[in-house]
Design a protein around this motif. Structure first.
Motif, mmCIF file in Angstrom:
data_model
loop_
_atom_site.group_PDB
_atom_site.id
_atom_site.type_symbol
_atom_site.label_atom_id
_atom_site.label_comp_id
_atom_site.label_asym_id
_atom_site.label_seq_id
_atom_site.Cartn_x
_atom_site.Cartn_y
_atom_site.Cartn_z
ATOM 1 N N THR A 1 -3.687 -79.015 -1.029
ATOM 2 C CA THR A 1 -4.124 -78.281 -1.979
ATOM 3 C C THR A 1 -6.078 -77.890 -1.803
ATOM 4 O O THR A 1 -6.448 -78.679 -1.111
ATOM 5 C CB THR A 1 -4.411 -78.409 -4.225
ATOM 6 N N ARG B 1 -0.667 -74.514 8.030
ATOM 7 C CA ARG B 1 -1.405 -74.155 6.307
ATOM 8 C C ARG B 1 -0.639 -74.423 5.830
ATOM 9 O O ARG B 1 -0.046 -75.444 4.152
ATOM 10 C CB ARG B 1 -2.673 -73.220 6.214
ATOM 11 N N GLN B 2 0.317 -73.510 5.848
ATOM 12 C CA GLN B 2 1.696 -73.648 4.844
ATOM 13 C C GLN B 2 2.412 -74.802 4.951
ATOM 14 O O GLN B 2 3.231 -75.431 3.505
ATOM 15 C CB GLN B 2 2.626 -72.474 4.886
ATOM 16 N N LEU B 3 2.390 -75.175 5.480
ATOM 17 C CA LEU B 3 3.349 -76.370 6.242
ATOM 18 C C LEU B 3 2.321 -77.680 4.860
ATOM 19 O O LEU B 3 2.929 -78.715 4.129
ATOM 20 C CB LEU B 3 2.970 -77.466 7.408
ATOM 21 N N TYR B 4 1.132 -77.677 5.145
ATOM 22 C CA TYR B 4 0.507 -78.570 5.078
ATOM 23 C C TYR B 4 0.672 -78.838 2.954
ATOM 24 O O TYR B 4 0.895 -79.531 2.678
ATOM 25 C CB TYR B 4 -1.095 -78.439 4.969
ATOM 26 N N GLU B 5 1.008 -77.236 2.148
ATOM 27 C CA GLU B 5 0.525 -76.865 1.494
ATOM 28 C C GLU B 5 1.396 -77.302 0.713
ATOM 29 O O GLU B 5 2.316 -77.485 -0.167
ATOM 30 C CB GLU B 5 0.432 -75.439 1.240
ATOM 31 N N ARG B 6 2.617 -77.137 1.497
ATOM 32 C CA ARG B 6 4.630 -77.173 1.077
ATOM 33 C C ARG B 6 4.879 -79.144 0.443
ATOM 34 O O ARG B 6 5.457 -79.582 0.196
ATOM 35 C CB ARG B 6 5.369 -77.349 2.257
ATOM 36 N N VAL C 1 -1.856 -69.759 9.645
ATOM 37 C CA VAL C 1 -1.539 -69.960 8.886
ATOM 38 C C VAL C 1 -0.105 -70.996 8.176
ATOM 39 O O VAL C 1 -0.006 -71.752 7.584
ATOM 40 C CB VAL C 1 -0.923 -68.813 8.781
ATOM 41 N N ARG C 2 0.676 -71.084 9.693
ATOM 42 C CA ARG C 2 1.566 -71.748 9.815
ATOM 43 C C ARG C 2 1.270 -73.116 9.255
ATOM 44 O O ARG C 2 2.094 -74.162 8.965
ATOM 45 C CB ARG C 2 2.439 -71.967 10.959
#
Ligand SMILES: CC(C)(COP(=O)(O)OP(=O)(O)OC[C@H]1O[C@@H](n2cnc3c(N)ncnc32)[C@H](O)[C@@H]1OP(=O)(O)O)[C@@H](O)C(=O)NCCC(=O)NCCS
Length: 160
Positions: free
Chosen positions: A138, A129-134, A126-127
């Motif tokens: 998408t 993925r959140q880095l990439y989303e920031r 999850v961590r």
């Protein structure tokens, strides 16, 4: 108009070769990843480039730019490529190095004429993925890979 991404002065970057197997195995082991494959097979086949980042002369991180994949939606040998195997050694994590490496890989891809970049992240990570989303990635698609379920994300790159 984009510009070439520059890394901080204490960080140097080079392309990995077959001689770097042991170094890449150590980086992978440091984050608990299997060392059965280092990604060098794809480098040797001309399908990808692996970058190694040194911080004050010590290997600290690595990441690959994959130009050709079995799945052409991810990397087609032309305008689509994929970032993979992003690793920051634990003692160098949480200081922005992963973010720098991501920006560097995107900049390199852009210089090589890539206009769409994909990235795969294991579903439980999850961590990451959140880095990439920031950073503007998408959802592209979910796939069941040999090692488990993977979320693929993607991002358009501007012209260099
Ligand atoms: C995912 C990974 C590459 C991120 O690397 P990293 O260098 O720790 O990433 P960054 O430091 O740029 O960002 C991580 C965090 O530090 C914070 N940060 C960024 N710059 C910072 C700075 N200058 N000082 C302090 N913290 C900072 C970010 O806000 C970010 O917060 P988050 O915990 O909410 O994500 C790294 O954790 C890793 O190698 N993990 C194991 C392997 C892995 O999962 N790879 C991804 C496969 S898809």
């Amino acid at each position: 108009v984009g510009k070439v991404h520059e890394l901080p002065a204490s960080v140097s970057v080079r392309e990995a070769s077959s001689d770097d197997r042991h170094l890449l195995e150590k980086l992978r082991a440091s984050v608990g990843w299997s060392t059965a494959e280092t990604g060098l097979t794809a480098v040797e086949a001309g399908r990808s480039v692996i970058y190694i980042l040194n911080v004050d002369g010590e290997p600290a991180a690595s990441g690959a730019l994959v130009f050709r994949n079995d799945d052409p939606e991810l990397a087609d040998g032309a305008s689509r490529a994929m970032i993979s195997n992003l690793i920051v050694s634990p003692r160098y994590q949480d200081h922005g190095l992963g973010t720098e490496l991501l920006a560097f890989l995107e900049s390199e891809a852009q210089q090589r004429g890539i206009d769409r970049i994909a990235i795969g992240v294991d579903k439980p990570n999850v961590r990451a993925r959140q880095l990439y989303e920031r950073h503007g990635y998408t959802h592209l698609k979910d796939k069941s890979e040999l090692w488990g379920p993977v979320n693929y994300l993607w991002k358009m790159l501007g012209r260099p």
